[in-house]
Design a protein around this motif. Sequence first.
Motif, PDB file in Angstrom:
ATOM      1  N   SER A  18       0.539  -4.939   6.954  1.00  0.00           N
ATOM      2  CA  SER A  18       0.292  -4.263   5.681  1.00  0.00           C
ATOM      3  C   SER A  18       1.618  -3.980   4.986  1.00  0.00           C
ATOM      4  CB  SER A  18      -0.451  -2.951   5.935  1.00  0.00           C
ATOM      5  OG  SER A  18      -0.540  -2.231   4.737  1.00  0.00           O
ATOM      6  N   MET A  19       1.642  -4.172   3.677  1.00  0.00           N
ATOM      7  CA  MET A  19       2.841  -3.925   2.891  1.00  0.00           C
ATOM      8  C   MET A  19       2.865  -2.505   2.312  1.00  0.00           C
ATOM      9  SD  MET A  19       3.954  -6.815   3.547  1.00  0.00           S
ATOM     10  CE  MET A  19       5.533  -6.666   2.782  1.00  0.00           C
ATOM     11  N   VAL A  40      -8.199 -10.104   4.723  1.00  0.00           N
ATOM     12  CA  VAL A  40      -7.758  -8.758   5.072  1.00  0.00           C
ATOM     13  C   VAL A  40      -7.004  -8.200   3.861  1.00  0.00           C
ATOM     14  CG1 VAL A  40      -6.330  -7.367   6.624  1.00  0.00           C
ATOM     15  CG2 VAL A  40      -7.576  -9.345   7.515  1.00  0.00           C
ATOM     16  N   THR A  41      -7.496  -7.103   3.327  1.00  0.00           N
ATOM     17  CA  THR A  41      -6.919  -6.498   2.128  1.00  0.00           C
ATOM     18  C   THR A  41      -6.593  -5.037   2.407  1.00  0.00           C
ATOM     19  OG1 THR A  41      -8.288  -7.942   0.768  1.00  0.00           O
ATOM     20  CG2 THR A  41      -7.347  -6.035  -0.323  1.00  0.00           C
ATOM     21  N   VAL A  42      -5.472  -4.564   1.867  1.00  0.00           N
ATOM     22  CA  VAL A  42      -5.102  -3.157   2.020  1.00  0.00           C
ATOM     23  C   VAL A  42      -5.038  -2.528   0.638  1.00  0.00           C
ATOM     24  CG1 VAL A  42      -3.425  -1.525   2.956  1.00  0.00           C
ATOM     25  CG2 VAL A  42      -3.736  -3.743   4.057  1.00  0.00           C
ATOM     26  N   SER A  43      -5.794  -1.453   0.455  1.00  0.00           N
ATOM     27  CA  SER A  43      -5.804  -0.756  -0.831  1.00  0.00           C
ATOM     28  C   SER A  43      -5.151   0.605  -0.662  1.00  0.00           C
ATOM     29  CB  SER A  43      -7.245  -0.573  -1.311  1.00  0.00           C
ATOM     30  OG  SER A  43      -7.274   0.260  -2.442  1.00  0.00           O
ATOM     31  N   SER A  44      -4.321   0.981  -1.625  1.00  0.00           N
ATOM     32  CA  SER A  44      -3.690   2.308  -1.565  1.00  0.00           C
ATOM     33  C   SER A  44      -4.639   3.391  -2.070  1.00  0.00           C
ATOM     34  CB  SER A  44      -2.385   2.320  -2.363  1.00  0.00           C
ATOM     35  OG  SER A  44      -2.636   1.954  -3.692  1.00  0.00           O
ATOM     36  N   GLY A  67      -5.380 -10.843   1.634  1.00  0.00           N
ATOM     37  CA  GLY A  67      -5.530 -10.531   0.218  1.00  0.00           C
ATOM     38  C   GLY A  67      -4.378  -9.649  -0.239  1.00  0.00           C
ATOM     39  N   LYS A  68      -4.711  -8.721  -1.116  1.00  0.00           N
ATOM     40  CA  LYS A  68      -3.723  -7.844  -1.734  1.00  0.00           C
ATOM     41  C   LYS A  68      -3.049  -6.927  -0.709  1.00  0.00           C
ATOM     42  CE  LYS A  68      -3.552  -4.575  -5.564  1.00  0.00           C
ATOM     43  NZ  LYS A  68      -4.347  -3.732  -6.436  1.00  0.00           N
ATOM     44  N   ASN A  69      -1.747  -6.755  -0.845  1.00  0.00           N
ATOM     45  CA  ASN A  69      -0.929  -5.820  -0.040  1.00  0.00           C
ATOM     46  C   ASN A  69      -0.880  -6.147   1.448  1.00  0.00           C
ATOM     47  OD1 ASN A  69      -0.267  -4.260  -2.327  1.00  0.00           O
ATOM     48  ND2 ASN A  69      -2.149  -3.081  -2.118  1.00  0.00           N
ATOM     49  N   ALA A  70      -1.162  -7.397   1.810  1.00  0.00           N
ATOM     50  CA  ALA A  70      -1.095  -7.814   3.214  1.00  0.00           C
ATOM     51  C   ALA A  70      -0.274  -9.096   3.322  1.00  0.00           C
ATOM     52  CB  ALA A  70      -2.494  -8.024   3.771  1.00  0.00           C
ATOM     53  N   GLU A  71       0.405  -9.263   4.470  1.00  0.00           N
ATOM     54  CA  GLU A  71       1.271 -10.432   4.668  1.00  0.00           C
ATOM     55  C   GLU A  71       0.943 -11.080   6.007  1.00  0.00           C
ATOM     56  OE1 GLU A  71       5.696 -10.110   5.475  1.00  0.00           O
ATOM     57  OE2 GLU A  71       5.707 -10.666   3.352  1.00  0.00           O
TER      58      GLU A  71
END
Length: 194
Positions: free
Chosen positions: A30-31, A43-47, A16-20
């Motif tokens: 994680s980005m 898999v999503t990474v939230s700041s 998902g968001k912020n992941a590659e």
Amino acid sequence: KSIKPREVKRETLKVGKNAELSEDRLSVTSMVDGHVTLADNKVTVSSVYRVKNVDLSTGNIVYNGSVEIAENVAENFKVKAGGNVVVNGIVGGATIIAGGNIIIAKGMNGMGKGYLRAGGDIIVKFLENARVVTGGFVETEAILHCVVSSGVDVKVEGRKGIILGGRIQAAKAIKANIVGGSMSTATTLEVGVD
């Protein structure tokens, strides 16, 4: 007699968001620095790290990004964030340290041990019996018996706009509707202090 297993489904990693996803589709990177979650099998990474309350159920929070608290921060707990801290409820005699801004929707009763420190600004409904240090401005409706140090301005405006007791220091300006009271509570204002 051989027993055939059920047909095996081949799972693939989804991001998902912020992941590659890697070219071989076997690893996720994680980005951003943040909090990893698995939502909708992605898999999503939230700041931003989100919690309901900071109390015995969570313990103290130390996080590199921003922290958002849906309700309250209980007495004797600590929240330390590299980014902003947003509390949508009330803060008791707790410690909040933020590299960015601190926003407290319903105010803080520090009970003589509460402490706020921000690299940016602090916006809070009211402050009572707390120590506050910020590199930016402080904006609130009331400051009661606090020690406040601001790198810019202290704005105590709105419905009450009162500073009563304690010591308020600001590098540029202090704005308030009412300062001090008839009960002889010592109220010290210092301007031009960094």
